[in-house]
Motif scaffolding. Structure first.
Motif, PDB file in Angstrom:
ATOM      1  N   UNK A 235       0.492 -10.017   7.772  1.00  0.00           N
ATOM      2  CA  UNK A 235      -0.613  -9.213   7.260  1.00  0.00           C
ATOM      3  C   UNK A 235      -0.026  -7.925   6.716  1.00  0.00           C
ATOM      4  N   UNK A 236      -0.606  -7.414   5.635  1.00  0.00           N
ATOM      5  CA  UNK A 236      -0.109  -6.191   5.016  1.00  0.00           C
ATOM      6  C   UNK A 236      -1.264  -5.258   4.651  1.00  0.00           C
ATOM      7  N   UNK A 237      -0.977  -3.976   4.725  1.00  0.00           N
ATOM      8  CA  UNK A 237      -1.893  -3.008   4.150  1.00  0.00           C
ATOM      9  C   UNK A 237      -1.862  -3.139   2.632  1.00  0.00           C
ATOM     10  N   UNK A 238      -2.989  -2.881   1.997  1.00  0.00           N
ATOM     11  CA  UNK A 238      -3.052  -3.023   0.540  1.00  0.00           C
ATOM     12  C   UNK A 238      -2.023  -2.144  -0.161  1.00  0.00           C
ATOM     13  N   UNK A 239      -1.743  -0.999   0.427  1.00  0.00           N
ATOM     14  CA  UNK A 239      -0.837  -0.042  -0.217  1.00  0.00           C
ATOM     15  C   UNK A 239       0.612  -0.520  -0.276  1.00  0.00           C
ATOM     16  N   UNK A 240       0.959  -1.526   0.513  1.00  0.00           N
ATOM     17  CA  UNK A 240       2.360  -1.982   0.539  1.00  0.00           C
ATOM     18  C   UNK A 240       2.522  -3.440   0.113  1.00  0.00           C
ATOM     19  N   UNK A 241       1.422  -4.121  -0.138  1.00  0.00           N
ATOM     20  CA  UNK A 241       1.506  -5.528  -0.541  1.00  0.00           C
ATOM     21  C   UNK A 241       2.351  -5.676  -1.796  1.00  0.00           C
ATOM     22  N   UNK A 242       3.241  -6.655  -1.761  1.00  0.00           N
ATOM     23  CA  UNK A 242       4.106  -6.901  -2.901  1.00  0.00           C
ATOM     24  C   UNK A 242       5.363  -6.054  -2.911  1.00  0.00           C
ATOM     25  N   UNK A 243       5.437  -5.050  -2.049  1.00  0.00           N
ATOM     26  CA  UNK A 243       6.620  -4.192  -1.978  1.00  0.00           C
ATOM     27  C   UNK A 243       7.327  -4.283  -0.637  1.00  0.00           C
ATOM     28  N   UNK A 244       6.590  -4.491   0.414  1.00  0.00           N
ATOM     29  CA  UNK A 244       7.157  -4.569   1.762  1.00  0.00           C
ATOM     30  C   UNK A 244       7.082  -6.008   2.268  1.00  0.00           C
TER      31      UNK A 244
ATOM     32  N   UNK B 221      10.923  -0.806  -3.993  1.00  0.00           N
ATOM     33  CA  UNK B 221      10.079  -0.020  -4.899  1.00  0.00           C
ATOM     34  C   UNK B 221       9.385   1.118  -4.155  1.00  0.00           C
ATOM     35  N   UNK B 222      10.150   1.828  -3.380  1.00  0.00           N
ATOM     36  CA  UNK B 222       9.577   2.881  -2.548  1.00  0.00           C
ATOM     37  C   UNK B 222       9.031   4.021  -3.389  1.00  0.00           C
ATOM     38  N   UNK B 223       7.944   4.613  -2.874  1.00  0.00           N
ATOM     39  CA  UNK B 223       7.260   5.701  -3.557  1.00  0.00           C
ATOM     40  C   UNK B 223       7.257   6.929  -2.642  1.00  0.00           C
ATOM     41  N   UNK B 224       7.105   8.109  -3.207  1.00  0.00           N
ATOM     42  CA  UNK B 224       7.039   9.313  -2.356  1.00  0.00           C
ATOM     43  C   UNK B 224       5.940   9.220  -1.296  1.00  0.00           C
ATOM     44  N   UNK B 225       4.844   8.542  -1.609  1.00  0.00           N
ATOM     45  CA  UNK B 225       3.754   8.416  -0.635  1.00  0.00           C
ATOM     46  C   UNK B 225       4.089   7.482   0.524  1.00  0.00           C
TER      47      UNK B 225
END
Length: 123
Positions: free
Chosen positions: A61-70, A87-91
């Protein structure tokens, strides 16, 4: 029960890191495992979770904010949980915590928590 998170550090935007969480004192394969994070001034939030059953294998399961990246994964033989972050972001900057619970998945009421590892993403 001890959960030891590691692998955090400083990375530039777009970079990658892999977090690890070594578990001891529990039958690792029986537990749902999760990653949470807490940014400065914010509440701890769910990032990803992975469950395991002998008949269906792992579910994630993933949070929407990290899906496809984590990507969360586990090695039951090594009693280790992983979080591959690309694809890490400052947030994404936060202290990342691993957690273990027999039944919980996305909520924060896990029974056992690691000490956290700091991830800093520079812009």
């Amino acid at each position: 029960v001890q959960l030891q998170a590691s692998g955090g550090g400083l990375v530039q935007t777009g970079g990658s890191l892999r977090l690890s969480c070594a578990a001891s004192g529990l039958t690792f394969s029986r537990y749902n495992m999760g990653w949470f994070r807490q940014a400065p001034g914010k509440e701890r939030e769910f990032v990803a979770a992975i469950t395991w059953s002998s008949w269906s294998g792992a579910s994630t399961l993933y949070a929407d904010s990290v899906k496809g990246r984590f990507t969360i994964s586990r090695d039951n033989a090594k009693k280790t949980l992983y979080l591959q972050m690309v694809s890490l972001k400052p947030e994404d900057t936060a202290v990342y915590y691993c957690a273990a619970d027999l039944t919980r998945s996305t909520d924060k009421e896990y029974a056992y928590w690691g000490q956290g590892t700091l991830v800093t993403v520079s812009s």
